[in-house]
Design an enzyme around this catalytic site. Structure first.
Site, PDB file in Angstrom:
ATOM      1  N   ARG A 129       0.833  -1.212   0.000  1.00 26.08           N
ATOM      2  CA  ARG A 129       0.000   0.000   0.000  1.00 26.08           C
ATOM      3  C   ARG A 129       0.864   1.259   0.000  1.00 26.08           C
ATOM      4  NH1 ARG A 129      -3.769  -0.721   4.959  1.00 26.08           N
ATOM      5  NH2 ARG A 129      -1.766  -1.407   5.751  1.00 26.08           N
ATOM      6  N   ASN A 136      -6.300  -3.219   1.859  1.00 20.97           N
ATOM      7  CA  ASN A 136      -6.155  -4.665   1.960  1.00 20.97           C
ATOM      8  C   ASN A 136      -7.539  -5.311   1.983  1.00 20.97           C
ATOM      9  OD1 ASN A 136      -3.356  -4.602   2.136  1.00 20.97           O
ATOM     10  ND2 ASN A 136      -3.329  -4.637   4.357  1.00 20.97           N
TER      11      ASN A 136
END
Length: 112
Positions: free
Chosen positions: A20, A38
């Site tokens: 990320r 996620n």
């Protein structure tokens, strides 16, 4: 210059490997806005949204599709699917707006 906003489901080694942060830093480096989340039900899936000049979005998507490592933690994609519906940036866990407010491990080198 065409602007786009697209969301993707990315599979592979994408959780617990700084994916990320890496994707958001790649957005920042290219003048894009972006978000990443996620998928709790599957540790091999992440949802992302990329917004900005179409050629810069394509650059990131093409890199993901190449399967190359995104950082020295081994983050890499094995599948990239364009989603029918765009995920709003404000719905993501990590965005270009909040990435610097999170505590990240500083020992990661970005390749993307």
């Amino acid at each position: 210059m065409t602007e786009v906003t697209e969301s993707y489901q990315v599979g592979g080694q994408v959780q617990n490997v700084m994916f990320r942060q890496t994707i958001i830093r790649a957005c920042q480096a290219r003048g894009l806005t972006g978000g990443a989340t996620n998928v709790k039900a599957d540790k091999h899936q992440v949802l992302i949204t990329l917004s900005g000049p179409a050629e810069k979005v394509k650059e990131i998507v093409d890199f993901l599709k190449s399967g190359k490592h995104m950082n020295d933690w081994g983050a890499h994609a094995t599948s990239v699917s364009l989603l029918e519906n765009t995920i709003p940036l404000t719905s993501h866990q990590v965005t270009t707006d909040n990435v610097d407010k999170r505590k990240w491990n500083p020992n990661v080198k970005f390749y993307l």
